[in-house]
Design a protein around this motif. Sequence first.
Motif, PDB file in Angstrom:
ATOM      1  N   LEU A   3       0.885  -1.158   0.000  1.00  0.00           N
ATOM      2  CA  LEU A   3       0.000   0.000   0.000  1.00  0.00           C
ATOM      3  C   LEU A   3       0.920   1.203   0.000  1.00  0.00           C
ATOM      4  N   THR A   4       0.832   2.041  -1.041  1.00  0.00           N
ATOM      5  CA  THR A   4       1.739   3.181  -1.108  1.00  0.00           C
ATOM      6  C   THR A   4       1.427   4.187  -0.008  1.00  0.00           C
ATOM      7  N   GLU A   5       2.367   5.049   0.260  1.00  0.00           N
ATOM      8  CA  GLU A   5       2.175   6.069   1.285  1.00  0.00           C
ATOM      9  C   GLU A   5       1.015   6.990   0.933  1.00  0.00           C
ATOM     10  N   ILE A   6       0.883   7.320  -0.345  1.00  0.00           N
ATOM     11  CA  ILE A   6      -0.224   8.186  -0.791  1.00  0.00           C
ATOM     12  C   ILE A   6      -1.565   7.484  -0.583  1.00  0.00           C
ATOM     13  N   ALA A   7      -1.640   6.205  -0.934  1.00  0.00           N
ATOM     14  CA  ALA A   7      -2.880   5.441  -0.750  1.00  0.00           C
ATOM     15  C   ALA A   7      -3.221   5.312   0.735  1.00  0.00           C
ATOM     16  N   VAL A  11      -6.634   6.449   2.596  1.00  0.00           N
ATOM     17  CA  VAL A  11      -7.436   5.519   3.404  1.00  0.00           C
ATOM     18  C   VAL A  11      -7.682   6.125   4.778  1.00  0.00           C
ATOM     19  N   LYS A  12      -6.621   6.649   5.407  1.00  0.00           N
ATOM     20  CA  LYS A  12      -6.777   7.275   6.734  1.00  0.00           C
ATOM     21  C   LYS A  12      -7.774   8.426   6.675  1.00  0.00           C
ATOM     22  N   GLU A  13      -7.671   9.241   5.639  1.00  0.00           N
ATOM     23  CA  GLU A  13      -8.583  10.381   5.478  1.00  0.00           C
ATOM     24  C   GLU A  13     -10.031   9.909   5.351  1.00  0.00           C
ATOM     25  N   LEU A  14     -10.272   8.894   4.538  1.00  0.00           N
ATOM     26  CA  LEU A  14     -11.631   8.393   4.336  1.00  0.00           C
ATOM     27  C   LEU A  14     -12.187   7.748   5.601  1.00  0.00           C
ATOM     28  N   LEU A  15     -11.357   6.993   6.310  1.00  0.00           N
ATOM     29  CA  LEU A  15     -11.815   6.376   7.560  1.00  0.00           C
ATOM     30  C   LEU A  15     -12.124   7.435   8.614  1.00  0.00           C
ATOM     31  N   GLN A  16     -11.324   8.490   8.635  1.00  0.00           N
ATOM     32  CA  GLN A  16     -11.570   9.597   9.565  1.00  0.00           C
ATOM     33  C   GLN A  16     -12.898  10.283   9.235  1.00  0.00           C
ATOM     34  N   GLN A  17     -13.159  10.491   7.942  1.00  0.00           N
ATOM     35  CA  GLN A  17     -14.417  11.115   7.518  1.00  0.00           C
ATOM     36  C   GLN A  17     -15.615  10.267   7.909  1.00  0.00           C
ATOM     37  N   GLU A  18     -15.457   8.950   7.879  1.00  0.00           N
ATOM     38  CA  GLU A  18     -16.530   8.036   8.283  1.00  0.00           C
ATOM     39  C   GLU A  18     -16.663   7.936   9.796  1.00  0.00           C
ATOM     40  N   GLU A  54      -1.489  -7.049   7.669  1.00  0.00           N
ATOM     41  CA  GLU A  54      -0.271  -6.283   7.441  1.00  0.00           C
ATOM     42  C   GLU A  54      -0.520  -4.841   7.884  1.00  0.00           C
ATOM     43  N   GLU A  55       0.547  -4.114   8.101  1.00  0.00           N
ATOM     44  CA  GLU A  55       0.419  -2.685   8.385  1.00  0.00           C
ATOM     45  C   GLU A  55       1.298  -1.916   7.415  1.00  0.00           C
ATOM     46  N   HIS A  56       0.702  -0.889   6.795  1.00  0.00           N
ATOM     47  CA  HIS A  56       1.407  -0.052   5.835  1.00  0.00           C
ATOM     48  C   HIS A  56       1.144   1.411   6.186  1.00  0.00           C
ATOM     49  N   TYR A  57       2.187   2.108   6.581  1.00  0.00           N
ATOM     50  CA  TYR A  57       2.100   3.546   6.892  1.00  0.00           C
ATOM     51  C   TYR A  57       0.958   3.850   7.865  1.00  0.00           C
ATOM     52  N   GLY A  58       0.794   2.991   8.845  1.00  0.00           N
ATOM     53  CA  GLY A  58      -0.208   3.223   9.877  1.00  0.00           C
ATOM     54  C   GLY A  58      -1.599   2.726   9.537  1.00  0.00           C
ATOM     55  N   VAL A  59      -1.761   2.047   8.409  1.00  0.00           N
ATOM     56  CA  VAL A  59      -3.058   1.476   8.026  1.00  0.00           C
ATOM     57  C   VAL A  59      -2.964  -0.035   8.155  1.00  0.00           C
ATOM     58  N   ARG A  60      -3.874  -0.599   8.932  1.00  0.00           N
ATOM     59  CA  ARG A  60      -3.926  -2.056   9.064  1.00  0.00           C
ATOM     60  C   ARG A  60      -4.711  -2.612   7.879  1.00  0.00           C
ATOM     61  N   VAL A  61      -4.104  -3.537   7.151  1.00  0.00           N
ATOM     62  CA  VAL A  61      -4.713  -4.148   5.973  1.00  0.00           C
ATOM     63  C   VAL A  61      -4.991  -5.614   6.290  1.00  0.00           C
ATOM     64  N   VAL A  62      -6.208  -6.046   5.999  1.00  0.00           N
ATOM     65  CA  VAL A  62      -6.634  -7.422   6.256  1.00  0.00           C
ATOM     66  C   VAL A  62      -6.969  -8.072   4.916  1.00  0.00           C
ATOM     67  N   ALA A  74       0.706  -7.451  -5.524  1.00  0.00           N
ATOM     68  CA  ALA A  74      -0.082  -6.273  -5.895  1.00  0.00           C
ATOM     69  C   ALA A  74       0.395  -5.017  -5.166  1.00  0.00           C
ATOM     70  N   THR A  75       0.199  -3.883  -5.820  1.00  0.00           N
ATOM     71  CA  THR A  75       0.455  -2.574  -5.223  1.00  0.00           C
ATOM     72  C   THR A  75      -0.810  -1.748  -5.346  1.00  0.00           C
ATOM     73  N   ILE A  76      -1.250  -1.190  -4.216  1.00  0.00           N
ATOM     74  CA  ILE A  76      -2.414  -0.304  -4.209  1.00  0.00           C
ATOM     75  C   ILE A  76      -1.908   1.112  -4.085  1.00  0.00           C
ATOM     76  N   ASP A  77      -2.303   1.962  -5.019  1.00  0.00           N
ATOM     77  CA  ASP A  77      -1.899   3.363  -5.038  1.00  0.00           C
ATOM     78  C   ASP A  77      -3.160   4.212  -5.127  1.00  0.00           C
ATOM     79  N   PHE A  78      -3.005   5.510  -4.934  1.00  0.00           N
ATOM     80  CA  PHE A  78      -4.114   6.436  -5.128  1.00  0.00           C
ATOM     81  C   PHE A  78      -3.679   7.439  -6.174  1.00  0.00           C
ATOM     82  N   LYS A  79      -4.468   7.558  -7.231  1.00  0.00           N
ATOM     83  CA  LYS A  79      -4.179   8.480  -8.335  1.00  0.00           C
ATOM     84  C   LYS A  79      -5.148   9.647  -8.265  1.00  0.00           C
TER      85      LYS A  79
END
Length: 102
Positions: A3-7, A11-18, A54-62, A74-79
Amino acid sequence: MQLTEIAAAKVKELLQQEGRPEVALRVAAQPGGCCGFQYSMLPTDSVSDQDHTEEHYGVRVVIDKDSAPLLSEATIDFKDSLERSGFAIENPLGGGGCTCGH
């Protein structure tokens, strides 16, 4: 899976908004679609003993046990551009590609 740092920041931003900053991001892959796999990404607070975590840049991924081998490279990025804004999953295990976005 990466999970890239940008992604991760998005993710953190969207989870915070929710109002759910403490939950994990569940990523799954299933064979199908014109590119080889169909992907899903959803917030989750449900993690089983069989899930890969896994944990990527403070995001727990399941990742469920069936999806883990499909997402291993796989690599998940945000464009965010004029042409497109959203998450992009690049997976060398996914086979061919197209531009349908699924």
